[in-house]
Structure formats: structure tokens, C-alpha cells
Design an enzyme around this catalytic site. Structure first.
Site, mmCIF file in Angstrom:
data_model
loop_
_atom_site.group_PDB
_atom_site.id
_atom_site.type_symbol
_atom_site.label_atom_id
_atom_site.label_comp_id
_atom_site.label_asym_id
_atom_site.label_seq_id
_atom_site.Cartn_x
_atom_site.Cartn_y
_atom_site.Cartn_z
ATOM 1 N N HIS A 61 54.347 -43.616 36.201
ATOM 2 C CA HIS A 61 53.531 -42.293 36.431
ATOM 3 C C HIS A 61 53.060 -41.846 35.014
ATOM 4 O O HIS A 61 51.988 -41.383 34.780
ATOM 5 C CB HIS A 61 54.227 -41.274 37.410
ATOM 6 C CG HIS A 61 53.662 -40.154 37.571
ATOM 7 N ND1 HIS A 61 52.965 -39.840 38.848
ATOM 8 C CD2 HIS A 61 53.306 -38.980 36.606
ATOM 9 C CE1 HIS A 61 52.149 -38.630 38.765
ATOM 10 N NE2 HIS A 61 52.297 -38.133 37.547
ATOM 11 N N GLU A 62 54.102 -41.490 34.360
ATOM 12 C CA GLU A 62 53.619 -40.959 33.026
ATOM 13 C C GLU A 62 52.692 -41.643 32.068
ATOM 14 O O GLU A 62 52.156 -41.188 31.387
ATOM 15 C CB GLU A 62 55.166 -40.573 32.350
ATOM 16 C CG GLU A 62 55.915 -39.536 33.063
ATOM 17 C CD GLU A 62 55.246 -38.232 33.229
ATOM 18 O OE1 GLU A 62 54.273 -37.725 32.512
ATOM 19 O OE2 GLU A 62 55.424 -37.525 34.362
ATOM 20 N N HIS B 78 49.534 -40.932 32.597
ATOM 21 C CA HIS B 78 48.984 -39.906 32.058
ATOM 22 C C HIS B 78 48.605 -40.204 30.678
ATOM 23 O O HIS B 78 47.542 -39.712 29.944
ATOM 24 C CB HIS B 78 49.832 -38.930 32.258
ATOM 25 C CG HIS B 78 50.167 -38.098 33.567
ATOM 26 N ND1 HIS B 78 48.991 -37.988 34.239
ATOM 27 C CD2 HIS B 78 51.298 -37.909 34.170
ATOM 28 C CE1 HIS B 78 49.282 -37.515 35.560
ATOM 29 N NE2 HIS B 78 50.691 -37.234 35.522
ATOM 30 N N HIS C 181 46.201 -36.943 38.400
ATOM 31 C CA HIS C 181 46.871 -36.914 39.666
ATOM 32 C C HIS C 181 46.059 -37.578 40.775
ATOM 33 O O HIS C 181 44.783 -37.235 41.051
ATOM 34 C CB HIS C 181 47.585 -35.852 40.141
ATOM 35 C CG HIS C 181 48.976 -35.589 39.220
ATOM 36 N ND1 HIS C 181 49.193 -34.132 38.944
ATOM 37 C CD2 HIS C 181 49.669 -36.081 38.742
ATOM 38 C CE1 HIS C 181 50.153 -34.014 38.046
ATOM 39 N NE2 HIS C 181 50.693 -35.516 37.961
ATOM 40 N N CYS D 98 54.717 -31.218 40.638
ATOM 41 C CA CYS D 98 53.828 -31.274 39.275
ATOM 42 C C CYS D 98 53.043 -29.977 38.978
ATOM 43 O O CYS D 98 52.696 -29.485 39.773
ATOM 44 C CB CYS D 98 52.873 -32.351 39.180
ATOM 45 S SG CYS D 98 51.987 -32.639 37.906
#
Length: 291
Positions: A246-247, A250, A256, A109
Site C-alpha cells: 500500500h505505502e 503512495h 486511495h 486512513c
């Protein structure tokens, strides 16, 4: 020219892709040729290691940019390397050993692992499992229901894995609800497939996706990556639903995690499927005061 709003920092998630071209890039990575270096050495190319550690939050050379180009293994580099090794649960010797080089060669990342605060000559790091962005951006209480939409070019067969990911976050958070709408311009969250060079923050070779923290709402997949729709893992392909989980984290305000089993961990191998972990769920509950 992009507006200030469109220049909000993207968060990248980059994963290891088994391909000949990527293998060549990794073999040519200058850090690979620095293996064995330690404090006191002066070796051509050490500034590349400093740039790497600065990019991911372990060094702060903003006040002395010329220092970044120095090929001396100084005290600051020693401390930064040990901090990196600790973060990735490596033997924190300060020596650029084989295990440390191997970790650095894994595509990853683009967002820093740590938030650096300058205080005199000391570098202070905050480390936890789940983490939040600087200033802890989050959606206001009036936006516990969020709408999302797909770009007109988004492949129809890739929609169900993202729908499932939103449903998982809704169920696990017991706070957020999501609904898909057709008008992407009016949606809170905007999802698209983009080519590596697409005009906001371009993808590198092995960048998988990127997303804005609140209230940015943009989530882009890299169209150059091989994808699978699940639910089972597919060798040498990346799982759309896992990356969406995951996104979306965010998009909701999670940074993270240092915990490898968390879906918010910064990297993952191809052919892996992950779900939300306790660390992910606890992070969102702490951020929104849901405990």
C-alpha cells in the site's frame, strides 16, 4: 524547524486493531451518540460529524469556519452524508443510520477520500476506483529505477517483507525497478519505524503507517502497532508486506482506491493479507502511461 520539503503531506493508512484501549475510544466516539440524526435536526454535537466529513473530503467549510461549529443538520451536511454513504456503498438516505455510524467508527486512513473543488455553493466530487494525488505527482522517466534504504533502527527481521513488496511492484508494473542501498541519506525512498510522536506528522492511536507521494520518498511504520512478517496472516497483527504494498503505491503516486479488494483501499482488518489487485496495477499503468 522542519524545512518545506519535510512538510510534504503524508498519506496515512490506518487499520482496525482489536484491543481494549481502542474499543474504549470507539465507544466514546461522539459520532456514535448521533445515530438517527437527519436533515432538519438540531442536536448538540452535530458539529463533530461536520468536522469528520470535512476532514475526509466531503465538506468544505474553509470559507465559513464558524459554520463547522453549528449543531444544525443543514442541506450541506445532508448532501455530504449522502456522498459519504455512496462512497462506502451504503444506503444513501442522508440519515446517520447504524451502518453509517459503524463505518465511521472503523479506524481509517487520515488522507481524504475525495478531492473537493469549490464552485459557487456546489461541492463537486471526483470518484473512481484507482485515484491519483492532486496535480498527479509522479517520478520522471529518468527515475524508473529507485533506490530504497532502511533506517539504522529498523528491525532486521522486518526487512524481507518490504523487499518482497518492492519485488511485487517491479514485476507487476513491468516498469519500475528497485534496489536496496545502505546509505539512507542518498536513497530515493527512506523507510523507518517511528514512535507515535516522532516529529513530522505524528501517528494517532490506530494509524498504521504513512508515506509521501513523489518525490517525497518517506515511508514510516508505526512502531506501536503489532506486526507480523507473513506470509500467512496472524490474528490481531498487521501484515508488514501488505502495508508495504500500500505505502509503496503512495510512494509511486497512487492515492486511495474506492475498490475494497484493492491494496490501495484505505482500511483493512487485522489478520488480513492482501496482494496487488488489477485496480492497483491498472492505476500505476495509467499514471505512467504504460498501457
Amino acid at each position: 524547524m522542519a524545512s518545506i520539503d519535510t512538510l510534504l503531506p503524508f498519506v496515512y493508512i490506518c487499520f482496525f486493531l482489536f484491543s481494549p484501549s481502542l474499543g474504549k475510544v470507539l465507544n466514546n466516539n461522539p459520532i456514535k451518540h448521533l445515530q438517527g440524526c437527519h436533515k432538519g435536526d438540531k442536536v448538540q454535537g452535530l458539529h463533530k460529524l461536520k468536522l469528520y466529513l470535512a476532514k475526509y473530503g466531503y465538506l468544505n467549510y474553509q470559507n465559513s469556519p464558524d459554520h463547522t461549529n453549528a449543531d444544525e443538520f443543514d442541506e450541506e451536511l445532508d448532501a455530504a452524508l449522502k456522498s459519504y454513504q455512496n462512497f462506502y456503498h451504503l444506503n444513501a438516505t442522508g440519515v446517520l443510520d447504524e451502518n453509517t455510524v459503524s463505518q465511521m467508527l472503523v479506524p481509517r486512513c487520515g488522507h481524504p477520500d475525495k478531492k473537493i473543488h469549490q464552485h459557487g455553493t456546489k461541492l463537486l466530487h471526483t470518484v473512481s476506483h484507482f485515484q491519483f494525488f492532486a496535480n498527479e505527482p509522479k517520478w520522471p522517466p529518468s527515475k524508473s529505477h529507485l533506490t530504497y534504504a532502511f533506517d539504522s533502527d529498523y528491525p532486521n527481521n522486518y526487512i524481507p517483507p518490504v523487499d518482497r513488496a518492492f519485488n511485487t511492484w517491479a514485476t507487476s508494473s513491468n516498469y519500475f525497478t528497485f534496489s536496496r542501498v545502505s546509505d539512507i541519506n542518498g536513497a530515493d525512498l527512506k523507510i523507518a519505524f517511528e514512535s507515535p510522536q516522532h516529529g513530522d506528522v505524528d501517528f494517532e492511536l490506530n494509524d498504521l503507517a504513512h508515506a509521501n507521494p513523489p518525490p517525497g520518498g518517506r515511508f514510516h511504520y508505526n512502531s506501536a502497532i503489532p506486526w507480523s512478517v507473513g506470509p500467512r496472516p496472524v490474528r490481531n497483527h498487521f501484515d508488514l508486506e501488505t502495508v508495504a504494498l500500500h505505502e509503496i503505491g503512495h510512494l509511486l503516486g497512487l492515492d486511495h482506491s474506492q475498490y475494497r479488494d484493492a491494496v490501495m483501499f484505505a482500511s483493512i482488518n487485522a489478520g488480513i493479507v492482501k496482494g496487488l489487485n488489477f485496480d492497483d496495477i491498472q492505476g500505476i499503468k495509467v499514471l505512467y502511461g504504460l498501457n
